[in-house]
Structure formats: C-alpha cells, structure tokens
Scaffold this active site. Structure first.
Site, short mmCIF file in Angstrom:
data_model
loop_
_atom_site.label_atom_id
_atom_site.label_comp_id
_atom_site.label_asym_id
_atom_site.label_seq_id
_atom_site.Cartn_x
_atom_site.Cartn_y
_atom_site.Cartn_z
N HIS A 95 12.60 -22.02 -7.98
CA HIS A 95 12.14 -21.61 -9.31
C HIS A 95 10.86 -20.77 -9.18
CE1 HIS A 95 10.70 -22.04 -13.48
NE2 HIS A 95 11.96 -22.30 -13.78
N ASP A 109 14.56 -24.84 -20.47
CA ASP A 109 14.42 -24.98 -21.92
C ASP A 109 13.29 -24.06 -22.39
OD1 ASP A 109 12.28 -26.54 -20.96
OD2 ASP A 109 12.44 -28.00 -22.56
N TYR A 161 9.90 -22.23 -23.83
CA TYR A 161 8.47 -22.51 -23.79
C TYR A 161 8.11 -23.34 -25.02
CZ TYR A 161 8.24 -18.62 -20.41
OH TYR A 161 8.41 -17.79 -19.33
#
Length: 222
Positions: A185, A63, A65
């Site tokens: 990630h 999603d 920042y």
C-alpha cells in the site's frame, strides 16, 4: 436511484437485492444521526465518472477518507483545495519516479476517472474520524459483486491492487483475460516495503498497449 449511465442496467440486480436494501437502511440511519463521508450524492461518483464501456483500469482502495472535506466518491482522491493525504503524496512520488509526471497542485483524481480508471473503494462510506466504520454494513458484498461483474463482462482490464485489503480480491478476477498489478500500500507505513519502485503506471500502459488499447494519460497537471 441516481442515474449511473451505462452502469444502471448492470447494477440493477444488485440495487434490488435485499442485501443492498439493508445497506440503504443502514445508511439512512447513519446519515441521519452521524457525520458520514462522502456526501450521499457523491457515493457513486466512481460509476458516474467512469462509464462501463470506457473502463480500462480498476484502482481499488479500502474506504473513503474520514476527515472533513476530503472524500468525494473516488478512492485516494480528495476535493480541490484539500491538503493531500500522505498516501496520495506517495502515489504522486511514484507517478513522478515511474513516468516523469509533475506533481499536481491538488489531489483531485477526477481526470483519471474520465480516462477510464474506476476509482473504487471496497467500502463506499465511512463515519467521520472512524476508519473502516462501515466495513461491516454490506459494502464488501456489493463491491465484490462489482469486481466480479467487471471480470466477467469485460476483457483486458488492469486491476491495480495496493495493500492487503485490495490484494485479497484477486480470487474475484479472471487472470486469464485480465492483468493484475499488485504491491504494498502507498501509506507511509508500507510504501517502502514494495510500493515505491513498483511502476504501476507504466506497467498498466504497457499492458493496455499490448492489447491494442489506448494508454491512460496519468498526467494530472495538463
């Protein structure tokens, strides 16, 4: 609706779906009563900057920042003059290690979007300082539909999936005609667990070249 070029016709069934209309109603209230990122006029920048016909890579984020001035509708990207977040710093470290690109002065990834990299978040909006605050409003249905549409209507697209949220989307992708490059990630919490050294940029270009497609120019300093 904002003009999204050659995406308009493809996304029209989604924009007329009741589930999307529910997202719109939710967003109207959120933008009215809270600080929401990105600016409402930047929500669909990933489509505006990367035409469907030019798309060769999908880089999937989670999603936007959620701090002031950062998000502008492209996953992992921040606007000019904004400090680079830690995940983006790690992306640039891997970029340098992988293909030798110099680290750019800012974190604006718009050039990648123009190169054919769809910088898609799985949620397109977020409330200020509240990560994942819009993850339950329906965006997952919308962006899952976009991923499925790309998988069905394109061939030889590279899907770059970093982290558990992105990797959970593998089932939406036809691996008989597309390439998936996945790893941990780039966040500081997980980058040393498989992101560093994963060489996503060179591997993407190797695949594209193997399909007689032009490689991505990843260098943001030119």
């Amino acid at each position: 609706m904002i003009d999204l070029g050659d995406w308009n016709e493809r996304l029209a069934p989604l924009f007329s779906d009741e589930r999307y209309l529910a997202i719109r109603r939710f967003l109207i209230e959120e933008y009215r009563n809270h600080t929401v990122y990105p600016d409402m006029y930047d929500l669909y920048n990933c489509f505006k900057y990367t035409p469907f016909e030019k798309l060769r890579v999908v880089l999937l984020g989670q999603d936007p920042y959620h701090n002031v001035g950062q998000a502008h509708g492209l996953c992992f990207s921040v606007q000019d003059g904004i400090q680079k977040p830690p995940s983006l710093e790690n992306i640039f470290k891997e970029l340098r290690s992988d293909i030798g690109c110099n680290t750019p002065q800012n974190g604006n990834l718009t050039k990648w979007a123009h190169e054919g990299v769809l910088l898609l978040n799985t949620s397109l909006s977020v409330r200020e300082h509240q990560a994942n605050s819009h993850s339950k409003c329906g965006w997952a249905w919308f962006t899952d539909s976009v991923i499925r549409l790309i998988s069905e209507q394109k061939e030889h697209v590279v899907f770059i999936l970093w982290g558990g949220n992105a990797r959970s989307k593998k089932a939406l992708i036809d691996t008989t005609k597309h390439c998936i490059i996945e790893s941990a990630h780039p966040s500081p919490l997980s980058a040393y667990n498989g992101f560093f050294g994963s060489k996503p940029f060179s591997r993407t270009n190797e695949y594209l070249l193997s399909q007689d497609l032009p490689p991505i120019d990843w260098d943001l300093t030119k």
